[in-house]
Write an enzyme that holds these catalytic residues in place. Structure first.
Site, mmCIF file in Angstrom:
data_model
loop_
_atom_site.group_PDB
_atom_site.id
_atom_site.type_symbol
_atom_site.label_atom_id
_atom_site.label_comp_id
_atom_site.label_asym_id
_atom_site.label_seq_id
_atom_site.Cartn_x
_atom_site.Cartn_y
_atom_site.Cartn_z
ATOM 1 N N CYS A 1 35.475 31.616 -54.572
ATOM 2 C CA CYS A 1 36.927 31.815 -54.617
ATOM 3 C C CYS A 1 37.414 31.985 -56.061
ATOM 4 O O CYS A 1 37.217 33.025 -56.646
ATOM 5 C CB CYS A 1 37.639 30.691 -53.881
ATOM 6 S SG CYS A 1 39.344 31.144 -53.404
ATOM 7 N N HIS B 1 35.025 30.595 -48.657
ATOM 8 C CA HIS B 1 34.618 29.222 -48.979
ATOM 9 C C HIS B 1 33.409 28.803 -48.136
ATOM 10 O O HIS B 1 33.550 28.135 -47.113
ATOM 11 C CB HIS B 1 35.786 28.255 -48.729
ATOM 12 C CG HIS B 1 36.829 28.298 -49.791
ATOM 13 N ND1 HIS B 1 36.811 27.458 -50.879
ATOM 14 C CD2 HIS B 1 37.918 29.097 -49.944
ATOM 15 C CE1 HIS B 1 37.856 27.722 -51.657
ATOM 16 N NE2 HIS B 1 38.534 28.714 -51.118
ATOM 17 N N GLU C 1 31.305 26.561 -48.810
ATOM 18 C CA GLU C 1 31.058 25.111 -48.922
ATOM 19 C C GLU C 1 31.757 24.311 -47.828
ATOM 20 O O GLU C 1 31.383 23.165 -47.564
ATOM 21 C CB GLU C 1 31.513 24.620 -50.304
ATOM 22 C CG GLU C 1 32.988 24.303 -50.458
ATOM 23 C CD GLU C 1 33.907 25.529 -50.476
ATOM 24 O OE1 GLU C 1 35.152 25.368 -50.420
ATOM 25 O OE2 GLU C 1 33.400 26.659 -50.561
#
Length: 268
Positions: free
Chosen positions: A115, A239, A241
């Site tokens: 990001c 994202h 993660e």
């Protein structure tokens, strides 16, 4: 020497600058730290560094992960004025991560940008950003909805299409037919800014349906076929993660990053 060879790879995680209460703090999101551990590496959160400290940090590290953040890269770094003064900036982070990125890339250190980190790498290497993707004709609104519960805001939002035979396509090759279908898979979307001009030397790895660049690699790294080779430089606008352990695409990406960090450590 034996202990150094047997330790897990160290991954630098540059912190953001925040004022909490009345005092400044250095902060990093737990989800990024957790994802680095999922990759089999040891996270090292780094506060704002001075120019003379960057070499020392890279000397002890085997990888670099650039996190997402509520803040944006200051547009002065790509020769524009601030479009929306209400949006947060973090000039302290810009001041040291941009030169750190250039140094890490120059020495072939494994790098994963997420990001804001994705945007930092593009700017650090000479690219520019749309400050408001949603305001560009023909482009979607890629921003998250803060009014929703976080599980919904970070939910899968739109597909991305892989560049055939690219570095990311190689990483995800084993998922074709399950999480990846005909070169496409779903990602979340929580960004207001996005790539305007891609920096020289970057290779597009995936795009959103409206054409927005969602993933890129450093081209000279991409030619080594990341999962099989030693170099790794991948940047993602979404994202991965978020709930990474439950997402096959995210697992594959972080495993490849961890493998690259271990190879880098072993070479040293």
């Amino acid at each position: 020497m034996r202990a150094a060879l047997n330790r897990s790879p160290i991954v630098l995680v540059p912190a953001c600058q925040r004022v909490l209460g009345r005092h400044p703090f250095h902060v990093a999101g737990q989800k990024y730290v957790d994802a680095i551990r999922l990759a089999g590496c040891t996270p090292l959160v780094v506060p704002a560094a001075q120019p003379h400290e960057l070499g020392t940090l890279l000397d002890i590290a085997d990888g670099l992960l650039l996190t997402g953040s509520p803040s944006n890269v200051h547009p002065s770094h790509f020769d524009e004025d601030v479009l929306d003064e209400a949006l947060p900036l973090d000039p302290e982070r810009d001041a040291w991560t941009l030169p750190l990125i250039r140094m890490a890339v120059s020495q072939g250190m494994p790098l994963l940008g997420i990001c804001r980190g994705f945007q930092e790498v593009n700017v650090a290497l000479g690219g520019s950003l749309h400050q408001a993707v949603h305001a560009q004709p023909g482009l979607m609104d890629h921003r998250g909805d803060h009014s929703k519960p976080v599980e919904q805001e970070y939910g899968l939002s739109h597909p991305v299409r892989l560049t055939p035979d690219g570095a990311l396509a190689h990483i995800l090759d084993g998922l074709e037919g399950s999480a990846v279908r005909q070169g496409e898979f779903m990602v979340n979307s929580l960004h207001g800014q996005g790539v305007k001009q891609l920096a020289p030397g970057l290779h597009i790895e995936a795009r959103a349906p409206d054409g927005v660049v969602e993933a890129f690699s450093v081209a000279e790294h991409a030619t080594t076929h990341v999962p099989r080779g030693s170099a790794f430089s991948l940047c993602l606008q979404w994202h991965p993660e978020w709930l990474a352990a439950q997402n096959p695409v995210s697992q594959q990406i972080f495993q490849a990053f961890g493998q690259a960090c271990r190879a880098y450590h072993a070479r040293r």
